[in-house]
Design a protein around this motif. Sequence first.
Motif, PDB file in Angstrom:
ATOM      1  N   PRO A  79     -18.906   0.408  50.061  1.00 34.95           N
ATOM      2  CA  PRO A  79     -19.832   1.483  49.707  1.00 34.95           C
ATOM      3  C   PRO A  79     -19.093   2.814  49.581  1.00 34.95           C
ATOM      4  CG  PRO A  79     -20.091   0.876  52.014  1.00 34.95           C
ATOM      5  CD  PRO A  79     -19.146  -0.116  51.421  1.00 34.95           C
ATOM      6  N   VAL A  80     -19.592   3.671  48.700  1.00 36.44           N
ATOM      7  CA  VAL A  80     -18.979   4.983  48.513  1.00 36.44           C
ATOM      8  C   VAL A  80     -20.084   6.035  48.515  1.00 36.44           C
ATOM      9  CG1 VAL A  80     -19.027   4.731  45.983  1.00 36.44           C
ATOM     10  CG2 VAL A  80     -17.459   6.376  47.037  1.00 36.44           C
ATOM     11  N   LEU A  81     -19.855   7.125  49.206  1.00 41.49           N
ATOM     12  CA  LEU A  81     -20.846   8.181  49.336  1.00 41.49           C
ATOM     13  C   LEU A  81     -20.982   8.953  48.022  1.00 41.49           C
ATOM     14  CD1 LEU A  81     -19.668   9.525  52.808  1.00 41.49           C
ATOM     15  CD2 LEU A  81     -21.686   8.122  52.368  1.00 41.49           C
ATOM     16  N   GLN A  82     -22.186   9.451  47.766  1.00 39.91           N
ATOM     17  CA  GLN A  82     -22.420  10.203  46.536  1.00 39.91           C
ATOM     18  C   GLN A  82     -21.611  11.502  46.497  1.00 39.91           C
ATOM     19  OE1 GLN A  82     -24.267   9.213  43.746  1.00 39.91           O
ATOM     20  NE2 GLN A  82     -24.123   7.270  44.870  1.00 39.91           N
ATOM     21  N   ASN A  83     -21.421  12.143  47.660  1.00 40.00           N
ATOM     22  CA  ASN A  83     -20.629  13.379  47.645  1.00 40.00           C
ATOM     23  C   ASN A  83     -19.158  13.094  47.368  1.00 40.00           C
ATOM     24  OD1 ASN A  83     -20.166  12.197  50.110  1.00 40.00           O
ATOM     25  ND2 ASN A  83     -20.301  14.081  51.300  1.00 40.00           N
ATOM     26  N   VAL A  84     -18.687  11.886  47.723  1.00 38.54           N
ATOM     27  CA  VAL A  84     -17.319  11.501  47.381  1.00 38.54           C
ATOM     28  C   VAL A  84     -17.208  11.266  45.873  1.00 38.54           C
ATOM     29  CG1 VAL A  84     -15.523   9.749  47.694  1.00 38.54           C
ATOM     30  CG2 VAL A  84     -16.856  10.532  49.664  1.00 38.54           C
ATOM     31  N   LEU A  85     -18.208  10.587  45.306  1.00 36.35           N
ATOM     32  CA  LEU A  85     -18.219  10.384  43.851  1.00 36.35           C
ATOM     33  C   LEU A  85     -18.280  11.726  43.117  1.00 36.35           C
ATOM     34  CD1 LEU A  85     -20.639   7.331  43.464  1.00 36.35           C
ATOM     35  CD2 LEU A  85     -18.143   7.345  43.274  1.00 36.35           C
ATOM     36  N   ALA A  86     -19.000  12.687  43.699  1.00 33.33           N
ATOM     37  CA  ALA A  86     -19.089  14.012  43.078  1.00 33.33           C
ATOM     38  C   ALA A  86     -17.720  14.696  43.082  1.00 33.33           C
ATOM     39  CB  ALA A  86     -20.116  14.865  43.819  1.00 33.33           C
ATOM     40  N   LEU A  87     -16.965  14.547  44.174  1.00 38.33           N
ATOM     41  CA  LEU A  87     -15.626  15.133  44.237  1.00 38.33           C
ATOM     42  C   LEU A  87     -14.701  14.485  43.207  1.00 38.33           C
ATOM     43  CD1 LEU A  87     -15.071  15.497  48.101  1.00 38.33           C
ATOM     44  CD2 LEU A  87     -15.224  17.350  46.429  1.00 38.33           C
ATOM     45  N   ILE A  88     -14.822  13.162  43.052  1.00 36.45           N
ATOM     46  CA  ILE A  88     -14.003  12.468  42.051  1.00 36.45           C
ATOM     47  C   ILE A  88     -14.367  12.956  40.655  1.00 36.45           C
ATOM     48  CG2 ILE A  88     -13.438  10.219  41.038  1.00 36.45           C
ATOM     49  CD1 ILE A  88     -13.913   8.966  43.795  1.00 36.45           C
ATOM     50  N   GLN A  89     -15.674  13.120  40.399  1.00 34.47           N
ATOM     51  CA  GLN A  89     -16.112  13.593  39.081  1.00 34.47           C
ATOM     52  C   GLN A  89     -15.652  15.031  38.825  1.00 34.47           C
ATOM     53  OE1 GLN A  89     -17.252  11.731  36.791  1.00 34.47           O
ATOM     54  NE2 GLN A  89     -17.478  13.386  35.302  1.00 34.47           N
ATOM     55  N   ASP A  90     -15.639  15.862  39.883  1.00 38.45           N
ATOM     56  CA  ASP A  90     -15.134  17.230  39.734  1.00 38.45           C
ATOM     57  C   ASP A  90     -13.667  17.219  39.305  1.00 38.45           C
ATOM     58  OD1 ASP A  90     -17.579  18.220  40.495  1.00 38.45           O
ATOM     59  OD2 ASP A  90     -16.987  18.640  42.579  1.00 38.45           O
ATOM     60  N   TYR A  91     -12.899  16.307  39.920  1.00 38.47           N
ATOM     61  CA  TYR A  91     -11.489  16.190  39.555  1.00 38.47           C
ATOM     62  C   TYR A  91     -11.338  15.697  38.115  1.00 38.47           C
ATOM     63  CZ  TYR A  91      -7.672  12.884  38.719  1.00 38.47           C
ATOM     64  OH  TYR A  91      -6.690  12.132  38.130  1.00 38.47           O
ATOM     65  N   VAL A  92     -12.111  14.656  37.756  1.00 35.61           N
ATOM     66  CA  VAL A  92     -12.024  14.099  36.403  1.00 35.61           C
ATOM     67  C   VAL A  92     -12.337  15.173  35.354  1.00 35.61           C
ATOM     68  CG1 VAL A  92     -13.103  12.458  34.801  1.00 35.61           C
ATOM     69  CG2 VAL A  92     -12.475  11.719  37.118  1.00 35.61           C
ATOM     70  N   ALA A  93     -13.299  16.037  35.679  1.00 36.70           N
ATOM     71  CA  ALA A  93     -13.725  17.057  34.716  1.00 36.70           C
ATOM     72  C   ALA A  93     -12.642  18.084  34.427  1.00 36.70           C
ATOM     73  CB  ALA A  93     -14.984  17.754  35.234  1.00 36.70           C
ATOM     74  N   VAL A  94     -11.753  18.336  35.400  1.00 31.47           N
ATOM     75  CA  VAL A  94     -10.732  19.370  35.201  1.00 31.47           C
ATOM     76  C   VAL A  94      -9.337  18.788  34.980  1.00 31.47           C
ATOM     77  CG1 VAL A  94     -11.999  21.108  36.499  1.00 31.47           C
ATOM     78  CG2 VAL A  94     -10.393  19.610  37.711  1.00 31.47           C
ATOM     79  N   CYS A  95      -9.199  17.470  35.084  1.00 33.57           N
ATOM     80  CA  CYS A  95      -7.886  16.842  34.880  1.00 33.57           C
ATOM     81  C   CYS A  95      -7.430  17.070  33.435  1.00 33.57           C
ATOM     82  CB  CYS A  95      -7.955  15.348  35.179  1.00 33.57           C
ATOM     83  SG  CYS A  95      -6.369  14.487  34.943  1.00 33.57           S
ATOM     84  N   PRO A  96      -6.224  17.563  33.219  1.00 29.78           N
ATOM     85  CA  PRO A  96      -5.770  17.876  31.858  1.00 29.78           C
ATOM     86  C   PRO A  96      -5.317  16.651  31.066  1.00 29.78           C
ATOM     87  CG  PRO A  96      -4.041  18.406  33.423  1.00 29.78           C
ATOM     88  CD  PRO A  96      -5.235  17.977  34.235  1.00 29.78           C
ATOM     89  N   TYR A  97      -5.297  15.489  31.690  1.00 31.87           N
ATOM     90  CA  TYR A  97      -4.816  14.291  31.012  1.00 31.87           C
ATOM     91  C   TYR A  97      -5.975  13.345  30.709  1.00 31.87           C
ATOM     92  CZ  TYR A  97      -0.301  15.936  32.690  1.00 31.87           C
ATOM     93  OH  TYR A  97       0.815  16.705  32.948  1.00 31.87           O
ATOM     94  N   PRO A  98      -5.874  12.570  29.630  1.00 29.21           N
ATOM     95  CA  PRO A  98      -6.913  11.574  29.349  1.00 29.21           C
ATOM     96  C   PRO A  98      -6.922  10.499  30.436  1.00 29.21           C
ATOM     97  CG  PRO A  98      -5.028  11.266  27.898  1.00 29.21           C
ATOM     98  CD  PRO A  98      -4.796  12.558  28.618  1.00 29.21           C
ATOM     99  N   LEU A  99      -8.100  10.057  30.807  1.00 30.72           N
ATOM    100  CA  LEU A  99      -8.247   9.021  31.832  1.00 30.72           C
ATOM    101  C   LEU A  99      -9.021   7.857  31.222  1.00 30.72           C
ATOM    102  CD1 LEU A  99      -9.200  11.322  34.869  1.00 30.72           C
ATOM    103  CD2 LEU A  99      -6.958  10.320  34.375  1.00 30.72           C
ATOM    104  N   PRO A 100      -8.339   6.972  30.491  1.00 30.65           N
ATOM    105  CA  PRO A 100      -9.026   5.850  29.847  1.00 30.65           C
ATOM    106  C   PRO A 100      -9.574   4.881  30.891  1.00 30.65           C
ATOM    107  CG  PRO A 100      -6.648   5.604  29.670  1.00 30.65           C
ATOM    108  CD  PRO A 100      -6.883   6.968  30.222  1.00 30.65           C
ATOM    109  N   PRO A 101     -10.613   4.118  30.537  1.00 31.92           N
ATOM    110  CA  PRO A 101     -11.242   3.193  31.496  1.00 31.92           C
ATOM    111  C   PRO A 101     -10.263   2.225  32.149  1.00 31.92           C
ATOM    112  CG  PRO A 101     -12.583   3.387  29.524  1.00 31.92           C
ATOM    113  CD  PRO A 101     -11.311   4.108  29.238  1.00 31.92           C
ATOM    114  N   GLU A 102      -9.251   1.754  31.411  1.00 30.56           N
ATOM    115  CA  GLU A 102      -8.312   0.772  31.947  1.00 30.56           C
ATOM    116  C   GLU A 102      -7.181   1.412  32.739  1.00 30.56           C
ATOM    117  OE1 GLU A 102      -8.859  -2.486  31.670  1.00 30.56           O
ATOM    118  OE2 GLU A 102     -10.715  -1.983  30.631  1.00 30.56           O
ATOM    119  N   GLY A 103      -7.067   2.740  32.694  1.00 28.58           N
ATOM    120  CA  GLY A 103      -5.979   3.427  33.373  1.00 28.58           C
ATOM    121  C   GLY A 103      -6.370   3.870  34.774  1.00 28.58           C
ATOM    122  N   PRO A 104      -5.391   4.353  35.552  1.00 26.62           N
ATOM    123  CA  PRO A 104      -5.688   4.815  36.916  1.00 26.62           C
ATOM    124  C   PRO A 104      -6.566   6.062  36.888  1.00 26.62           C
ATOM    125  CG  PRO A 104      -3.438   5.389  36.300  1.00 26.62           C
ATOM    126  CD  PRO A 104      -3.964   4.506  35.210  1.00 26.62           C
TER     127      PRO A 104
END
Length: 323
Positions: free
Chosen positions: A209-234
Amino acid sequence: MTKSGPAIQPIELDCADDSVTLEMTRWLSHLRAERRLSPKTLEAYTRDVRQCLVFLAEHWGTRVTLSRFAALEATDVRAFMAMRRADDIGGRSLMRTLAGLRSFGRFLEREGKGRVGALSAIRAPKVGKTLPKPIQMAAAKRFADADERAGDERDPWIWARDAAVMALLYGSGLRISEALGLKRRDVPLPGAGDVLIVTGKGNKTRMVPVLQNVLALIQDYVAVCPYPLPPEGPVFVGARGGPLKARIIQLTMERLRGALGLPDSATPHALRHSFATHLLSRGGDLRAIQELLGHASLSTTQIYTGIDSERLLEVYRSAHPRA
């Protein structure tokens, strides 16, 4: 390359003849394909058996053959273990060494190459029990707070990434290799799911299980990451866009624990210990915690009951009027 990894490279040893090195290669291939042992375990077993063969060649004054190895005596094994202990090798490493030698011996017996009975006669070295050192609850939460990185000269997206990784380690009790091994497709969006499929030791998968606030932190990072993050990549990438290395997170924790006044024991793995300890102290079921951590044996998880017992004794000593 197969799903289980690249082929085991043929073993080459000057201290043993070709029959021994051939069987070692076959044994390691069996462990990887059938037992699905991790590359690190295979590397350690290879090193341990190699060291034993080098010792035996010097001890006997001749190259090791299969027939000579099968005729191994308990005194030979004890001499090898004594040599390793003299090199200041700890009890746990000696236990792993003996486990590797026994595994190789059992493989030779199953293949009809002889029975190495001396290995069964050796008692495993005693290992003192050391309890994990969890981080206090308030401090563990602060590791996932990007504001704690104020004054850090690195890019803000890296702050966000590190906060997300540490929140995941503490929030879901993952090993650092499991967190950094997550693909982008493995992580649901906030509100779209609350479970991760994690690949752990031995390439075994489990639901966590993963907490929603943890998923929110991951999404915050994804939103500002300068590199493409394809589904099959890390999902977590390094400063240059490649897979994020565990050492980067370890260094980040070293900086933060200094700022927070925490001891050297506050490592990424300590966040996993904290996850288990804090669940147990809040009434979590030991079997459920075992499943969440991905432990094969309940005895591995039971170390956390020792931590909880110590905490209760501390409360008793500090609060009881006759203590």
